[in-house]
Write a protein that holds these residues in place. Structure first.
Motif, PDB file in Angstrom:
ATOM      1  N   GLN A 124       0.834  -1.202   0.000  1.00 12.25           N
ATOM      2  CA  GLN A 124       0.000   0.000   0.000  1.00 12.25           C
ATOM      3  C   GLN A 124       0.869   1.253   0.000  1.00 12.25           C
ATOM      4  O   GLN A 124       0.540   2.244  -0.656  1.00 12.25           O
ATOM      5  CB  GLN A 124      -0.936   0.005   1.211  1.00 12.25           C
ATOM      6  N   THR A 125       1.974   1.206   0.731  1.00 14.07           N
ATOM      7  CA  THR A 125       2.901   2.340   0.750  1.00 14.07           C
ATOM      8  C   THR A 125       3.541   2.538  -0.618  1.00 14.07           C
ATOM      9  O   THR A 125       3.661   3.665  -1.108  1.00 14.07           O
ATOM     10  CB  THR A 125       4.001   2.108   1.803  1.00 14.07           C
ATOM     11  N   ILE A 126       3.932   1.437  -1.249  1.00 13.97           N
ATOM     12  CA  ILE A 126       4.518   1.528  -2.585  1.00 13.97           C
ATOM     13  C   ILE A 126       3.503   2.112  -3.572  1.00 13.97           C
ATOM     14  O   ILE A 126       3.824   2.976  -4.392  1.00 13.97           O
ATOM     15  CB  ILE A 126       4.990   0.145  -3.062  1.00 13.97           C
ATOM     16  N   ALA A 127       2.252   1.647  -3.481  1.00 11.68           N
ATOM     17  CA  ALA A 127       1.204   2.155  -4.374  1.00 11.68           C
ATOM     18  C   ALA A 127       0.999   3.649  -4.181  1.00 11.68           C
ATOM     19  O   ALA A 127       0.817   4.399  -5.149  1.00 11.68           O
ATOM     20  CB  ALA A 127      -0.103   1.404  -4.128  1.00 11.68           C
ATOM     21  N   LEU A 128       1.037   4.106  -2.929  1.00 18.00           N
ATOM     22  CA  LEU A 128       0.867   5.533  -2.647  1.00 18.00           C
ATOM     23  C   LEU A 128       1.973   6.346  -3.310  1.00 18.00           C
ATOM     24  O   LEU A 128       1.719   7.378  -3.942  1.00 18.00           O
ATOM     25  CB  LEU A 128       0.864   5.772  -1.135  1.00 18.00           C
ATOM     26  N   ILE A 129       3.209   5.878  -3.181  1.00 16.01           N
ATOM     27  CA  ILE A 129       4.339   6.602  -3.780  1.00 16.01           C
ATOM     28  C   ILE A 129       4.235   6.595  -5.304  1.00 16.01           C
ATOM     29  O   ILE A 129       4.443   7.625  -5.957  1.00 16.01           O
ATOM     30  CB  ILE A 129       5.670   5.983  -3.315  1.00 16.01           C
ATOM     31  N   LEU A 130       3.881   5.449  -5.892  1.00 17.59           N
ATOM     32  CA  LEU A 130       3.747   5.370  -7.347  1.00 17.59           C
ATOM     33  C   LEU A 130       2.688   6.338  -7.860  1.00 17.59           C
ATOM     34  O   LEU A 130       2.808   6.864  -8.973  1.00 17.59           O
ATOM     35  CB  LEU A 130       3.382   3.946  -7.777  1.00 17.59           C
TER      36      LEU A 130
END
Length: 331
Positions: A124-130
């Motif tokens: 979820q954190t990676i998705a937010l950054i992307l």
């Protein structure tokens, strides 16, 4: 002039074809409000039209400069292009937007460096950054993730809507120690279907296929919606001539194709005309001239039929749709 009226004047000035393309990127409630405003706009003076177009141009120019090198860089170039006074006015209009846009520095970082810092984070954190990266950057990061994590991150990115300011600040604090990220005071809308479509359109075919295969099992409705948006009818201009000729052999030239061309740009029409025989072009143009008013739904259905043919032929290996930007070379 109220912002909604400016938007209505801009749409009127662009004309129905370009305005319709802009509408695709708006929410339903925004489309309703803007349509009502356009309907209530009886007359636009040349002065109003010119003022709105100039403001739109200046804001677009400022956004581009900020994306390239930040606020200071944008200020320097805007002063050269517009003079001190107008540059200050444009930047003042953008101030609120610029202050709430997170991850400013991250968007100027090397995507492989970003990948090294975030690949062990929660999906979820990676998705937010992307969601806040440029699509080309996000594509590199997504491609570099382990195969078993790609689809999960892509799904979370597609389903993301608004993110709380607290969560954004917390993620930024983690990255601040590594990339000196810019803090933001408010949350902004990011992610969503269009974001994941832009990313998938920039990854290599193998990465895209592995993600879609997982999504087709875990969330088939989402997978189908992504497929519909990944290649739209207007993208037909991106096909090479041989691929387009192969597609046209499967298309109903008497019914579906005339309908599909009813509301497209001249560029799309000319691309198709160049890949048909002279006789077929004459028949197609004659059928187009006989078409009276048609429902937009019928046009979209005809276009979708052709898009489905393109998708099927690509799956079967009959045609190639270049993906992954300039690095993907077809020989």
């Amino acid at each position: 002039m109220p912002p909604r009226r400016k938007a209505a004047i801009l749409m009127i000035s662009l004309g129905p074809e370009l305005a319709a393309r802009v509408f695709r990127y708006l929410r339903e409630d925004e489309i309703e409000q803007l349509t009502l405003e356009i309907a209530n706009t009886d007359r636009v003076s040349p002065e109003q039209r010119q003022a709105v177009l100039e403001e739109c141009r200046d804001l677009a120019l400022a956004h581009a400069y900020v994306a390239q090198g930040g606020i200071d860089y944008a200020r320097q170039l805007l002063v050269q292009a517009l003079g001190h006074q107008r540059a200050a006015e444009v930047l003042n209009r953008l101030t609120a937007t610029l202050q709430v846009r997170p991850f400013e520095f991250v968007r100027r970082a090397d995507p492989m460096q970003i990948l090294n810092f975030i690949q062990q984070e929660h999906p979820q954190t990676i998705a937010l950054i992307l969601a806040y990266l440029h699509p080309e950057q996000a594509a590199v990061v997504l491609s570099g993730l382990p195969p078993e994590r790609r689809a999960d991150v892509a799904r979370r990115l597609a389903l993301m809507e608004r993110t709380s300011p607290e969560l954004i600040r917390e993620v930024e604090r983690v990255l601040e120690r590594k990339l000196s990220s810019v803090l933001a005071d408010e949350g902004t809308a990011a992610g969503g279907l269009q974001a994941v479509v832009q990313v998938l359109n920039n990854v290599d075919r193998g990465t895209e296929r592995s993600i879609m295969e997982v999504l087709e099992v875990t969330d088939p409705e989402l997978a189908e919606e992504i497929k519909k948006r990944m290649f739209v009818f207007e993208d037909i201009v991106l096909l090479d001539d041989r691929s387009l000729q192969r597609v046209l052999r499967e298309v109903d030239l008497n019914e579906d194709l005339p309908l599909a061309l009813k509301a497209v740009s001249e560029e799309v029409k000319q691309k198709i005309f160049r890949n048909l025989s002279q006789r077929a072009v004459e028949i197609l143009q004659e059928n187009l001239s006989y078409l009276g008013p048609v429902r937009l739904r019928d046009v979209e259905e005809a276009q979708q039929k052709i898009v489905n043919i393109i998708r099927r032929l690509e799956e079967e290996g009959e045609i190639v749709i270049a993906r992954g930007g300039q690095d993907e070379v077809v020989v």
